[in-house]
Design a protein around this motif. Structure first.
Motif, PDB file in Angstrom:
ATOM      1  N   ALA A  37       0.830  -1.201   0.000  1.00 20.24           N
ATOM      2  CA  ALA A  37       0.000   0.000   0.000  1.00 20.24           C
ATOM      3  C   ALA A  37       0.866   1.253   0.000  1.00 20.24           C
ATOM      4  O   ALA A  37       0.562   2.237  -0.695  1.00 20.24           O
ATOM      5  N   ILE A  38       1.947   1.243   0.769  1.00 21.59           N
ATOM      6  CA  ILE A  38       2.833   2.413   0.820  1.00 21.59           C
ATOM      7  C   ILE A  38       3.532   2.614  -0.518  1.00 21.59           C
ATOM      8  O   ILE A  38       3.625   3.749  -1.023  1.00 21.59           O
ATOM      9  N   THR A 184      -9.539   6.786   1.600  1.00 23.48           N
ATOM     10  CA  THR A 184     -10.168   6.066   2.690  1.00 23.48           C
ATOM     11  C   THR A 184     -10.419   4.617   2.282  1.00 23.48           C
ATOM     12  O   THR A 184     -10.105   4.206   1.166  1.00 23.48           O
ATOM     13  N   SER A 185     -10.993   3.841   3.196  1.00 22.74           N
ATOM     14  CA  SER A 185     -11.296   2.447   2.895  1.00 22.74           C
ATOM     15  C   SER A 185     -12.637   2.299   2.197  1.00 22.74           C
ATOM     16  O   SER A 185     -12.944   1.238   1.658  1.00 22.74           O
ATOM     17  N   THR A 246     -13.032  18.887  -2.373  1.00 24.44           N
ATOM     18  CA  THR A 246     -12.523  17.663  -1.747  1.00 24.44           C
ATOM     19  C   THR A 246     -12.969  16.457  -2.548  1.00 24.44           C
ATOM     20  O   THR A 246     -14.129  16.373  -2.970  1.00 24.44           O
ATOM     21  N   LEU A 247     -12.056  15.529  -2.735  1.00 20.80           N
ATOM     22  CA  LEU A 247     -12.395  14.245  -3.337  1.00 20.80           C
ATOM     23  C   LEU A 247     -12.185  13.164  -2.298  1.00 20.80           C
ATOM     24  O   LEU A 247     -11.069  12.972  -1.806  1.00 20.80           O
ATOM     25  N   ILE A 248     -13.270  12.488  -1.925  1.00 21.69           N
ATOM     26  CA  ILE A 248     -13.208  11.372  -0.980  1.00 21.69           C
ATOM     27  C   ILE A 248     -13.308  10.100  -1.795  1.00 21.69           C
ATOM     28  O   ILE A 248     -14.318   9.844  -2.459  1.00 21.69           O
ATOM     29  N   VAL A 249     -12.251   9.302  -1.782  1.00 19.61           N
ATOM     30  CA  VAL A 249     -12.173   8.160  -2.691  1.00 19.61           C
ATOM     31  C   VAL A 249     -11.410   7.023  -2.030  1.00 19.61           C
ATOM     32  O   VAL A 249     -10.577   7.243  -1.147  1.00 19.61           O
ATOM     33  N   SER A 250     -11.685   5.816  -2.464  1.00 18.57           N
ATOM     34  CA  SER A 250     -11.005   4.656  -1.912  1.00 18.57           C
ATOM     35  C   SER A 250      -9.535   4.633  -2.315  1.00 18.57           C
ATOM     36  O   SER A 250      -9.192   4.883  -3.472  1.00 18.57           O
ATOM     37  N   GLY A 251      -8.669   4.337  -1.333  1.00 16.25           N
ATOM     38  CA  GLY A 251      -7.256   4.147  -1.610  1.00 16.25           C
ATOM     39  C   GLY A 251      -6.863   2.682  -1.530  1.00 16.25           C
ATOM     40  O   GLY A 251      -5.675   2.360  -1.529  1.00 16.25           O
ATOM     41  N   LYS A 252      -7.851   1.806  -1.478  1.00 18.10           N
ATOM     42  CA  LYS A 252      -7.581   0.375  -1.355  1.00 18.10           C
ATOM     43  C   LYS A 252      -7.410  -0.251  -2.743  1.00 18.10           C
ATOM     44  O   LYS A 252      -7.859   0.282  -3.755  1.00 18.10           O
ATOM     45  N   GLY A 253      -6.754  -1.408  -2.770  1.00 21.15           N
ATOM     46  CA  GLY A 253      -6.619  -2.150  -4.015  1.00 21.15           C
ATOM     47  C   GLY A 253      -5.757  -1.426  -5.027  1.00 21.15           C
ATOM     48  O   GLY A 253      -4.878  -0.643  -4.691  1.00 21.15           O
ATOM     49  N   GLU A 254      -6.026  -1.670  -6.289  1.00 26.77           N
ATOM     50  CA  GLU A 254      -5.225  -1.084  -7.373  1.00 26.77           C
ATOM     51  C   GLU A 254      -5.808   0.264  -7.790  1.00 26.77           C
ATOM     52  O   GLU A 254      -6.167   0.491  -8.939  1.00 26.77           O
ATOM     53  N   PHE A 255      -5.906   1.184  -6.847  1.00 31.17           N
ATOM     54  CA  PHE A 255      -6.494   2.483  -7.181  1.00 31.17           C
ATOM     55  C   PHE A 255      -5.548   3.274  -8.084  1.00 31.17           C
ATOM     56  O   PHE A 255      -4.332   3.111  -8.048  1.00 31.17           O
ATOM     57  N   ASP A 256      -6.147   4.170  -8.876  1.00 30.53           N
ATOM     58  CA  ASP A 256      -5.383   5.016  -9.794  1.00 30.53           C
ATOM     59  C   ASP A 256      -5.818   6.453  -9.565  1.00 30.53           C
ATOM     60  O   ASP A 256      -6.844   6.903 -10.084  1.00 30.53           O
ATOM     61  N   ILE A 257      -5.050   7.182  -8.772  1.00 26.17           N
ATOM     62  CA  ILE A 257      -5.448   8.531  -8.398  1.00 26.17           C
ATOM     63  C   ILE A 257      -5.456   9.469  -9.595  1.00 26.17           C
ATOM     64  O   ILE A 257      -6.277  10.386  -9.673  1.00 26.17           O
TER      65      ILE A 257
END
Length: 386
Positions: A37-38, A184-185, A246-257
């Motif tokens: 994740a890091i 977030t999760s 503000t964008l609240i979005v999942s950072g889990k898995g293979e996210f692509d910011i």
């Protein structure tokens, strides 16, 4: 940026500086820090930096990292305390480990990081706040990625910012950011808590966050963090007051910011308010927790809300709590409705003596009075998201 200028597809067009907050639920597993994740996060943020954006990362994870390190040497049962001292001790152990992992992850992209530990009390004095701003500005000028966390070890309340969502919102004013991304999760915001409501519907865009009943929408916290969706939305509301989306979005898995910021699906975009508060008013409203409250009558409430006046002693009906001159206090109506917050020119005892009095009566009561007004309009933020 105004609301009419903002859509998911053009979110990055006018952004030069972004604050990204990542929570423990994204960075950790039951066993501690998640290296994948890091590294994935560093990959994404390094790409933003390479595109010319100033990037500030507000990161949780120190407590989890510290417990992981301690458990490698001793029994989990012996050191699994959740009291404040145990959390602060675990954070002291974990900060170094967390920064070590970030340093290595960003170094793969030729990026330099800096650790910045803040406390609310450290930002309470305007001089210290401005000094912290100057330091952050210089780091960003050098192309360094500041990694911000609360200085848990010396915080005197658990914890002073309460959660890193609050700290992230404070950093927006500290560095003059144009965008706030909260990883977030959860996959964004839902109309109800999806944990207990399987039919909860996602909300792609929130146009007027001030109109939402956040407490009714959010009734849960993640198991490893201290925030939950309530604190994320409260931070987003504060950002909206600064004119920052503000964008609240999942950072889990293979996210692509990058994909999410350039029109991809997922998450919730919270639009800024049309009426933007100054950075100074933002700082004074959120640099500390209110120490008490000043109660006002209907006439004073109407004057504050519709005419933008200062609060005069004649409109005050009472006080709650014990506070000194210069304290941050709530301004409330007699029925307890919160109008806003402000810095008081009088202590609680002094207000009890001058409440309901005309300005020309103050010298006979107080002698040389510090001010004709109890709270000056320049030191007041109405409709504050406390």
């Amino acid at each position: 940026m105004t609301k009419t200028d903002i859509s998911r597809s053009n979110l990055l067009e006018n952004v030069r500086r972004v604050v990204i907050k990542v929570g423990s639920a994204v960075l950790t597993t039951a066993d501690g820090l998640n290296p994948k994740a890091i590294n994935r996060l560093a990959d994404q943020l390094a790409e933003l930096s390479s595109r010319g954006l100033d990037v500030v990362l507000v990161s949780s994870g120190a407590v989890a990292a510290g417990r992981q390190r301690i458990f490698e040497r001793t029994s989990r049962k012996q050191h699994n305390g959740k009291d404040m001292a145990s959390r602060q001790a675990a954070s002291a152990v974990g900060q170094g480990r967390l920064m070590h992992d970030y340093d290595e992850a960003f170094a793969r992209h030729g990026k330099v990081t800096a650790q910045v530990l803040l406390t609310r009390s450290g930002l309470k004095l305007r001089e210290r706040f401005l000094n912290a701003r100057n330091t952050m500005e210089r780091l960003l000028e050098w192309g360094v990625i500041p990694i911000v966390n609360e200085n848990d070890t010396v915080s005197t309340r658990e914890l002073e910012f309460g959660d890193n969502d609050t700290l992230g919102a404070m950093c927006l004013g500290l560095v003059g950011a144009d965008l706030f991304v909260n990883l977030t999760s959860a996959d964004g915001v839902f109309d109800r808590n999806p944990d207990g409501n399987p039919d909860a519907k996602p909300i792609p865009v929130i146009e007027d966050i001030a109109s939402l009943d956040l407490e009714a929408m959010c009734d849960g916290k993640t198991s490893v963090g201290t925030g939950g969706m309530y604190s994320k939305l409260r931070a987003a509301r504060r950002a909206a007051q600064l004119g920052v989306p503000t964008l609240i979005v999942s950072g889990k898995g293979e996210f692509d910011i990058i994909d999410v910021l350039t029109g991809g699906a997922g998450g919730t975009l919270v639009l800024p308010e049309d009426r933007v508060v100054s950075s100074k008013k933002f700082w004074l409203a959120y640099h500390d927790n209110p120490s008490g409250a000043i109660l006002v009558d209907g006439g004073a409430a109407n004057a504050l809300m519709t005419k933008g006046t200062s609060l005069l002693p004649i409109g005050i009906t009472g006080v709650e709590g014990c506070f000194d001159r210069g304290a941050l206090v709530f301004i409330k109506t007699a029925d307890g409705s919160e109008l806003g917050v402000g810095l008081t020119n009088y202590s609680a005892d002094e207000i009890c003596r001058i409440k309901g009095k005309r300005t020309d009566e103050l010298p006979a009561i107080m002698g040389p009075a510090p001010s004709d007004v109890a709270v000056h309009r320049d030191n007041m933020l109405l409709d504050a998201a406390i």
